[in-house]
Scaffold this motif. Structure first.
Motif, mmCIF file in Angstrom:
data_model
loop_
_atom_site.group_PDB
_atom_site.id
_atom_site.type_symbol
_atom_site.label_atom_id
_atom_site.label_comp_id
_atom_site.label_asym_id
_atom_site.label_seq_id
_atom_site.Cartn_x
_atom_site.Cartn_y
_atom_site.Cartn_z
ATOM 1 N N LEU A 126 19.638 -21.308 19.087
ATOM 2 C CA LEU A 126 18.990 -22.675 19.086
ATOM 3 C C LEU A 126 18.755 -21.824 17.192
ATOM 4 C CD1 LEU A 126 16.240 -23.008 21.357
ATOM 5 C CD2 LEU A 126 17.802 -24.470 20.834
ATOM 6 N N PRO A 127 18.115 -23.181 16.724
ATOM 7 C CA PRO A 127 18.107 -22.475 15.272
ATOM 8 C C PRO A 127 16.809 -21.432 15.014
ATOM 9 C CG PRO A 127 17.943 -24.668 15.599
ATOM 10 C CD PRO A 127 18.175 -24.307 16.808
ATOM 11 N N ARG A 128 16.663 -20.849 14.057
ATOM 12 C CA ARG A 128 15.174 -19.761 13.898
ATOM 13 C C ARG A 128 14.308 -21.047 14.140
ATOM 14 N NH1 ARG A 128 16.756 -15.940 9.543
ATOM 15 N NH2 ARG A 128 14.637 -16.655 9.194
ATOM 16 N N GLN A 129 14.220 -21.797 13.560
ATOM 17 C CA GLN A 129 12.552 -23.036 13.021
ATOM 18 C C GLN A 129 12.125 -22.955 14.532
ATOM 19 O OE1 GLN A 129 13.499 -26.278 10.526
ATOM 20 N NE2 GLN A 129 15.297 -26.912 11.969
ATOM 21 N N MET A 130 12.878 -22.894 15.139
ATOM 22 C CA MET A 130 12.624 -23.522 16.348
ATOM 23 C C MET A 130 11.549 -22.435 17.174
ATOM 24 S SD MET A 130 13.549 -26.407 17.074
ATOM 25 C CE MET A 130 13.635 -26.787 19.436
ATOM 26 N N ALA A 131 12.267 -21.608 16.710
ATOM 27 C CA ALA A 131 10.833 -20.096 17.847
ATOM 28 C C ALA A 131 9.462 -20.458 17.061
ATOM 29 C CB ALA A 131 11.531 -18.545 16.674
ATOM 30 N N ASN A 132 9.139 -20.904 16.045
ATOM 31 C CA ASN A 132 8.040 -21.668 15.287
ATOM 32 C C ASN A 132 7.069 -22.410 16.514
ATOM 33 O OD1 ASN A 132 8.349 -20.623 12.971
ATOM 34 N ND2 ASN A 132 8.992 -22.259 11.630
ATOM 35 N N LYS A 133 5.516 -21.804 16.460
ATOM 36 C CA LYS A 133 4.749 -22.006 17.451
ATOM 37 C C LYS A 133 3.851 -22.739 16.849
ATOM 38 C CE LYS A 133 7.173 -21.000 21.193
ATOM 39 N NZ LYS A 133 8.279 -21.502 21.412
ATOM 40 N N TYR A 134 3.558 -23.906 17.172
ATOM 41 C CA TYR A 134 2.135 -24.628 16.376
ATOM 42 C C TYR A 134 1.244 -24.479 17.373
ATOM 43 C CZ TYR A 134 5.494 -25.222 13.002
ATOM 44 O OH TYR A 134 6.453 -25.325 12.079
ATOM 45 N N GLU A 135 -0.467 -24.292 17.316
ATOM 46 C CA GLU A 135 -1.065 -24.574 18.241
ATOM 47 C C GLU A 135 -1.573 -26.247 17.946
ATOM 48 O OE1 GLU A 135 -5.216 -23.673 16.400
ATOM 49 O OE2 GLU A 135 -3.747 -21.730 15.950
ATOM 50 N N ALA A 136 -2.058 -26.748 19.732
ATOM 51 C CA ALA A 136 -2.200 -27.674 19.745
ATOM 52 C C ALA A 136 -3.584 -28.980 19.247
ATOM 53 C CB ALA A 136 -2.937 -28.247 21.519
ATOM 54 N N LYS A 137 -3.795 -29.531 18.315
ATOM 55 C CA LYS A 137 -4.584 -30.397 17.780
ATOM 56 C C LYS A 137 -5.744 -31.187 18.653
ATOM 57 C CE LYS A 137 -3.446 -28.818 12.735
ATOM 58 N NZ LYS A 137 -3.059 -28.684 11.502
ATOM 59 N N PRO A 138 -6.441 -30.842 19.698
ATOM 60 C CA PRO A 138 -6.668 -32.200 19.956
ATOM 61 C C PRO A 138 -7.246 -33.328 19.576
ATOM 62 C CG PRO A 138 -7.773 -30.473 21.147
ATOM 63 C CD PRO A 138 -7.090 -30.389 19.745
#
Length: 83
Positions: A47-59
């Motif tokens: 997988l590309p390195r950018q797939m390691a970024n995790k974003y918090e959900a914004k309801p």
């Protein structure tokens, strides 16, 4: 009568010549990200390195996302769960 035959001939010629239109409708471009592991990964299996970024959900964005999804797909899709 002769004018109709000429128009029909030109229309037929235009339709037949358009079959190869997309064959020449492209431009070869150099991939600027070729070899960039951030975009493509180290190998084809990774997988590309950018797939390691995790974003918090914004309801608060869920309503807007659902409105866009409804406009694009004409209703609720399987990705949307309403209770």
């Amino acid at each position: 009568m002769k004018f109709n035959k000429i128009v029909a001939f030109v229309a037929c010629l235009a339709l037949l010549s358009s079959c190869d239109y997309q064959k020449y409708n492209h431009k070869e471009q150099k991939d600027l990200n070729l070899g960039n592991e951030y975009v493509y990964g180290v190998s084809p299996d990774s997988l590309p390195r950018q797939m390691a970024n995790k974003y918090e959900a914004k309801p608060e964005l869920d309503a807007r996302v659902n409105d866009i999804r409804e406009k694009l797909y004409g209703g609720i899709t399987s990705a949307v769960v309403k209770e």
